[in-house]
Design a protein around this motif. Structure first.
Motif, PDB file in Angstrom:
ATOM      1  N   TYR A 109       0.980  -1.287  -0.100  1.00 47.32           N
ATOM      2  CA  TYR A 109       0.182  -0.189   0.237  1.00 47.32           C
ATOM      3  C   TYR A 109       0.864   1.305   0.037  1.00 47.32           C
ATOM      4  O   TYR A 109       0.609   2.217  -0.742  1.00 47.32           O
ATOM      5  CB  TYR A 109      -1.055  -0.239   1.266  1.00 47.32           C
ATOM      6  N   PRO A 110       1.835   1.479   0.938  1.00 49.37           N
ATOM      7  CA  PRO A 110       2.823   2.543   0.815  1.00 49.37           C
ATOM      8  C   PRO A 110       3.366   2.749  -0.560  1.00 49.37           C
ATOM      9  O   PRO A 110       3.671   3.899  -1.102  1.00 49.37           O
ATOM     10  CB  PRO A 110       3.808   2.328   1.949  1.00 49.37           C
ATOM     11  N   GLY A 111       3.974   1.402  -1.072  1.00 54.54           N
ATOM     12  CA  GLY A 111       4.487   1.730  -2.453  1.00 54.54           C
ATOM     13  C   GLY A 111       3.399   2.006  -3.518  1.00 54.54           C
ATOM     14  O   GLY A 111       3.975   2.979  -4.381  1.00 54.54           O
ATOM     15  N   TYR A 112       2.500   1.568  -3.604  1.00 54.00           N
ATOM     16  CA  TYR A 112       1.477   2.073  -4.438  1.00 54.00           C
ATOM     17  C   TYR A 112       0.707   3.568  -4.231  1.00 54.00           C
ATOM     18  O   TYR A 112       0.764   4.269  -5.318  1.00 54.00           O
ATOM     19  CB  TYR A 112       0.120   1.195  -4.777  1.00 54.00           C
ATOM     20  N   ASN A 113       0.750   3.742  -3.072  1.00 55.72           N
ATOM     21  CA  ASN A 113       0.314   5.366  -2.750  1.00 55.72           C
ATOM     22  C   ASN A 113       1.757   5.993  -3.229  1.00 55.72           C
ATOM     23  O   ASN A 113       1.397   7.118  -3.853  1.00 55.72           O
ATOM     24  CB  ASN A 113       0.548   5.403  -1.201  1.00 55.72           C
ATOM     25  N   GLU A 114       2.910   5.644  -2.938  1.00 54.44           N
ATOM     26  CA  GLU A 114       3.867   6.657  -3.500  1.00 54.44           C
ATOM     27  C   GLU A 114       3.938   6.595  -5.070  1.00 54.44           C
ATOM     28  O   GLU A 114       4.284   7.849  -5.604  1.00 54.44           O
ATOM     29  CB  GLU A 114       5.243   6.157  -3.145  1.00 54.44           C
ATOM     30  N   ILE A 115       3.752   5.401  -5.633  1.00 58.22           N
ATOM     31  CA  ILE A 115       3.630   5.691  -7.221  1.00 58.22           C
ATOM     32  C   ILE A 115       2.694   6.489  -7.854  1.00 58.22           C
ATOM     33  O   ILE A 115       3.089   7.150  -8.751  1.00 58.22           O
ATOM     34  CB  ILE A 115       3.357   4.101  -7.787  1.00 58.22           C
ATOM     35  N   ASN A 131      -8.066   1.068   3.980  1.00 58.53           N
ATOM     36  CA  ASN A 131      -8.529   2.253   4.336  1.00 58.53           C
ATOM     37  C   ASN A 131      -8.355   3.260   3.180  1.00 58.53           C
ATOM     38  O   ASN A 131      -7.408   3.188   2.416  1.00 58.53           O
ATOM     39  CB  ASN A 131      -7.459   2.838   5.578  1.00 58.53           C
ATOM     40  N   TYR A 132      -9.598   3.947   3.231  1.00 60.72           N
ATOM     41  CA  TYR A 132      -9.507   4.948   1.761  1.00 60.72           C
ATOM     42  C   TYR A 132      -8.429   6.005   2.077  1.00 60.72           C
ATOM     43  O   TYR A 132      -8.341   6.496   3.093  1.00 60.72           O
ATOM     44  CB  TYR A 132     -10.775   5.491   1.574  1.00 60.72           C
ATOM     45  N   ASN A 133      -7.595   6.232   0.870  1.00 63.25           N
ATOM     46  CA  ASN A 133      -6.612   6.865   0.695  1.00 63.25           C
ATOM     47  C   ASN A 133      -6.831   8.430   0.650  1.00 63.25           C
ATOM     48  O   ASN A 133      -7.640   8.829  -0.203  1.00 63.25           O
ATOM     49  CB  ASN A 133      -5.566   6.627  -0.689  1.00 63.25           C
ATOM     50  N   ALA A 134      -6.382   9.456   1.565  1.00 61.44           N
ATOM     51  CA  ALA A 134      -6.974  10.754   1.624  1.00 61.44           C
ATOM     52  C   ALA A 134      -6.134  11.573   0.755  1.00 61.44           C
ATOM     53  O   ALA A 134      -6.369  12.660   0.324  1.00 61.44           O
ATOM     54  CB  ALA A 134      -6.479  11.278   3.137  1.00 61.44           C
ATOM     55  N   ASN A 135      -4.927  10.901   0.142  1.00 60.09           N
ATOM     56  CA  ASN A 135      -4.103  11.511  -0.657  1.00 60.09           C
ATOM     57  C   ASN A 135      -4.970  11.435  -2.264  1.00 60.09           C
ATOM     58  O   ASN A 135      -5.437  10.457  -2.559  1.00 60.09           O
ATOM     59  CB  ASN A 135      -2.864  10.982  -0.913  1.00 60.09           C
ATOM     60  N   THR A 136      -4.538  12.386  -3.227  1.00 56.64           N
ATOM     61  CA  THR A 136      -4.831  12.361  -4.573  1.00 56.64           C
ATOM     62  C   THR A 136      -4.019  11.763  -5.417  1.00 56.64           C
ATOM     63  O   THR A 136      -2.836  12.216  -5.230  1.00 56.64           O
ATOM     64  CB  THR A 136      -5.039  13.849  -4.724  1.00 56.64           C
ATOM     65  N   THR A 137      -4.358  10.755  -6.057  1.00 54.23           N
ATOM     66  CA  THR A 137      -3.732   9.951  -6.974  1.00 54.23           C
ATOM     67  C   THR A 137      -3.502  10.843  -8.282  1.00 54.23           C
ATOM     68  O   THR A 137      -4.223  11.607  -8.638  1.00 54.23           O
ATOM     69  CB  THR A 137      -4.093   8.743  -7.131  1.00 54.23           C
ATOM     70  N   VAL A 138      -2.609  10.506  -9.146  1.00 51.96           N
ATOM     71  CA  VAL A 138      -2.444  11.175 -10.408  1.00 51.96           C
ATOM     72  C   VAL A 138      -3.733  10.562 -11.157  1.00 51.96           C
ATOM     73  O   VAL A 138      -4.059  11.290 -12.136  1.00 51.96           O
ATOM     74  CB  VAL A 138      -1.111  10.833 -11.245  1.00 51.96           C
ATOM     75  N   LEU A 139      -4.259   9.302 -10.898  1.00 52.61           N
ATOM     76  CA  LEU A 139      -5.351   8.812 -11.702  1.00 52.61           C
ATOM     77  C   LEU A 139      -6.456   9.684 -11.566  1.00 52.61           C
ATOM     78  O   LEU A 139      -7.326  10.076 -12.414  1.00 52.61           O
ATOM     79  CB  LEU A 139      -5.402   7.458 -11.293  1.00 52.61           C
ATOM     80  N   GLU A 140      -6.806  10.175 -10.255  1.00 54.41           N
ATOM     81  CA  GLU A 140      -7.939  11.094  -9.936  1.00 54.41           C
ATOM     82  C   GLU A 140      -7.725  12.503 -10.534  1.00 54.41           C
ATOM     83  O   GLU A 140      -8.433  13.062 -11.087  1.00 54.41           O
ATOM     84  CB  GLU A 140      -8.017  10.994  -8.395  1.00 54.41           C
ATOM     85  N   TRP A 158      -5.035  -7.278  -6.746  1.00 53.30           N
ATOM     86  CA  TRP A 158      -5.198  -7.113  -5.652  1.00 53.30           C
ATOM     87  C   TRP A 158      -6.312  -6.445  -5.121  1.00 53.30           C
ATOM     88  O   TRP A 158      -6.543  -5.264  -5.640  1.00 53.30           O
ATOM     89  CB  TRP A 158      -4.043  -6.322  -4.710  1.00 53.30           C
ATOM     90  N   ASP A 159      -7.117  -6.847  -4.191  1.00 54.99           N
ATOM     91  CA  ASP A 159      -8.624  -6.094  -3.874  1.00 54.99           C
ATOM     92  C   ASP A 159      -8.453  -4.912  -2.965  1.00 54.99           C
ATOM     93  O   ASP A 159      -9.478  -4.294  -2.542  1.00 54.99           O
ATOM     94  CB  ASP A 159      -9.466  -6.983  -3.358  1.00 54.99           C
ATOM     95  N   VAL A 160      -7.371  -4.392  -2.632  1.00 61.75           N
ATOM     96  CA  VAL A 160      -7.187  -3.014  -1.955  1.00 61.75           C
ATOM     97  C   VAL A 160      -7.078  -1.720  -2.559  1.00 61.75           C
ATOM     98  O   VAL A 160      -7.199  -1.033  -2.349  1.00 61.75           O
ATOM     99  CB  VAL A 160      -6.046  -3.342  -0.853  1.00 61.75           C
ATOM    100  N   PHE A 161      -7.025  -2.117  -4.022  1.00 57.16           N
ATOM    101  CA  PHE A 161      -6.921  -1.065  -4.772  1.00 57.16           C
ATOM    102  C   PHE A 161      -7.820  -0.124  -4.819  1.00 57.16           C
ATOM    103  O   PHE A 161      -7.817   1.178  -4.914  1.00 57.16           O
ATOM    104  CB  PHE A 161      -6.501  -1.478  -6.187  1.00 57.16           C
ATOM    105  N   PRO A 162      -9.246  -0.503  -4.660  1.00 53.26           N
ATOM    106  CA  PRO A 162     -10.361   0.671  -4.662  1.00 53.26           C
ATOM    107  C   PRO A 162     -10.099   1.524  -3.480  1.00 53.26           C
ATOM    108  O   PRO A 162     -10.511   2.873  -3.427  1.00 53.26           O
ATOM    109  CB  PRO A 162     -11.647  -0.217  -4.345  1.00 53.26           C
ATOM    110  N   TYR A 163      -9.322   1.068  -2.454  1.00 51.30           N
ATOM    111  CA  TYR A 163      -8.917   1.875  -1.410  1.00 51.30           C
ATOM    112  C   TYR A 163      -7.771   2.766  -1.390  1.00 51.30           C
ATOM    113  O   TYR A 163      -7.807   4.083  -1.289  1.00 51.30           O
ATOM    114  CB  TYR A 163      -8.867   1.309  -0.154  1.00 51.30           C
ATOM    115  N   ILE A 164      -6.726   2.403  -2.284  1.00 49.66           N
ATOM    116  CA  ILE A 164      -5.801   3.222  -2.517  1.00 49.66           C
ATOM    117  C   ILE A 164      -5.863   4.230  -3.637  1.00 49.66           C
ATOM    118  O   ILE A 164      -5.504   5.378  -3.325  1.00 49.66           O
ATOM    119  CB  ILE A 164      -4.492   2.057  -3.133  1.00 49.66           C
ATOM    120  N   ILE A 165      -6.778   3.930  -4.652  1.00 48.28           N
ATOM    121  CA  ILE A 165      -7.085   4.967  -5.645  1.00 48.28           C
ATOM    122  C   ILE A 165      -8.328   5.732  -5.244  1.00 48.28           C
ATOM    123  O   ILE A 165      -8.747   6.921  -5.610  1.00 48.28           O
ATOM    124  CB  ILE A 165      -7.571   4.067  -6.976  1.00 48.28           C
ATOM    125  N   ASN A 166      -8.993   5.368  -3.934  1.00 48.51           N
ATOM    126  CA  ASN A 166     -10.175   6.144  -3.560  1.00 48.51           C
ATOM    127  C   ASN A 166     -11.335   6.184  -4.627  1.00 48.51           C
ATOM    128  O   ASN A 166     -11.365   7.333  -4.857  1.00 48.51           O
ATOM    129  CB  ASN A 166      -9.872   7.170  -2.822  1.00 48.51           C
TER     130      ASN A 166
END
Length: 362
Positions: A109-115, A131-140, A158-166
């Motif tokens: 999760y920390p790695g994908y958040n950083e990417i 946990n839903y990511n409070a940070n804005t990704t480049v995809l968003e 991996w089924d955590v990505f909806p939370y990483i991407i929020n």
């Protein structure tokens, strides 16, 4: 007035090297926890010796060659025959090219958040919990730009990505996990995969097999024509944690085939041909020895060492990068946006655009 407009345009062109990149679409691809050692050196025979109990007795026959250049090309034929001659690859530390994560977690999760966000967040992103990511990704960010709305999608194992991407906040379409894809416009191949995904035994549990992730995403790409697509494959990490080196290699080899199939299609389609850039990387590294390669995390030496590959119309064909250089995982997000002519701002000094990958960028 016209004179000032001309001066402004010329100044802008000088600042950014070119007024507009040729890239109009970007595909980001990740191989979870796949080491730079195999990417640049191919299969390791010392690890194969530990695999004699596996049913795949032909792993050495499949992947072993006497020199590293042949071994890596056997394992990753598309990467080395195409990206190795037409694009760029970073991270062969034996040649001085280094790529590192900057978060202090060294797991997914920390790695994908950083990417995806361009900077670490060790205070808030320090577990793999959903946990839903409070940070804005480049995809968003891209999804909210003119011309990109509803043209950004992610297909992940991996089924955590909806939370990483929020996905709830970002509006980015995310298909994930060992579940069927939903929609009113599914074609026959998608409907068949929906039947198979619940019928085929899955040793990874809630993690979707990478073949489903790819072909679900591939059909979606052909049908919906997104401008930004994210494929996140997972099997390499799962099999590594299980100590199954043969399966780890097989998963990586299959991913190379997926990427080659995708690239062939992109070069045959009017929207994508000559206008699409691939960025390929990983969320973290692994340990460097036969005792530690199965693991990662801050306590595992060298698990912060990763690699990166880029292929597209704006990337000079420099192949394997040589000489002392240092790149960071946090540079991916802003570089992705820059290929699309967008400025994804962040306050991270280590999150700047990879200038050598984007022709004309300072």
């Amino acid at each position: 007035m016209k004179t000032w407009i001309v001066i402004f345009m010329l100044t802008t062109a000088l600042c950014y090297g070119q007024s507009k990149p040729k890239t109009e679409n970007v595909v980001l691809i990740t191989l979870d926890g796949f080491r730079w050692q195999e990417m640049f050196g191919g299969a390791d025979s010392s690890y194969m010796k530990q695999q004699q109990h596996l049913k795949d007795d032909h792993v050495k026959e499949k992947y072993w060659k006497d020199n590293a250049a042949d071994r890596r090309k056997t394992l990753f034929p598309f990467v080395w025959n195409t990206i190795g001659t037409q694009g760029q690859l970073y991270g062969n530390r034996t040649l001085g090219s280094k790529v590192n994560v900057t978060n202090q977690m060294w797991f997914s999760y920390p790695g994908y958040n950083e990417i995806l966000t361009g900077k670490p967040d060790d205070e808030h992103v320090n577990s793999n919990d959903k946990n839903y990511n409070a940070n804005t990704t480049v995809l968003e960010f891209v999804n909210k730009q003119s011309g990109f709305k509803n043209k950004v999608a992610a297909f992940t194992s991996w089924d955590v990505f909806p939370y990483i991407i929020n996905d709830k906040r970002s509006g980015v379409f995310v298909s994930t996990g060992a579940t069927e894809i939903k929609g009113d416009k599914l074609n026959d191949r998608e409907k068949m995969m929906n039947q198979l995904i619940t019928a085929i035994p899955n040793p990874l549990g809630d993690v979707r097999l990478d073949a489903f992730t790819f072909y679900y995403g591939f059909e979606y790409l052909k049908r919906a024509k997104p401008r930004v697509m994210f494929f996140a494959f997972d099997e390499t990490d799962d099999f590594a944690h299980g100590g199954e080196y043969a399966a780890y290699l097989n998963a990586a080899h299959a991913t190379d085939r997926f990427i080659g199939e995708l690239w062939a299609y992109l070069q045959s389609d009017d929207q994508y041909k000559g206008k699409t850039t691939l960025i390929i990387t990983v969320d973290h590294g692994r340990g460097p020895t036969a005792q530690t390669w199965k693991d990662h995390g801050i306590k595992v030496a060298e698990a912060d060492q990763i690699w990166l590959a880029v292929l597209g119309p704006d990337t000079p064909a420099l192949g394997e990068m040589k000489g002392e250089s240092q790149l960071y995982q946090s540079q991916v997000a802003r570089t992705l946006a820059a290929f699309l002519g967008l400025d994804f701002k962040n306050d991270n000094e280590k999150g700047k655009v990879i200038s050598s990958a984007l022709k004309g960028n300072p």
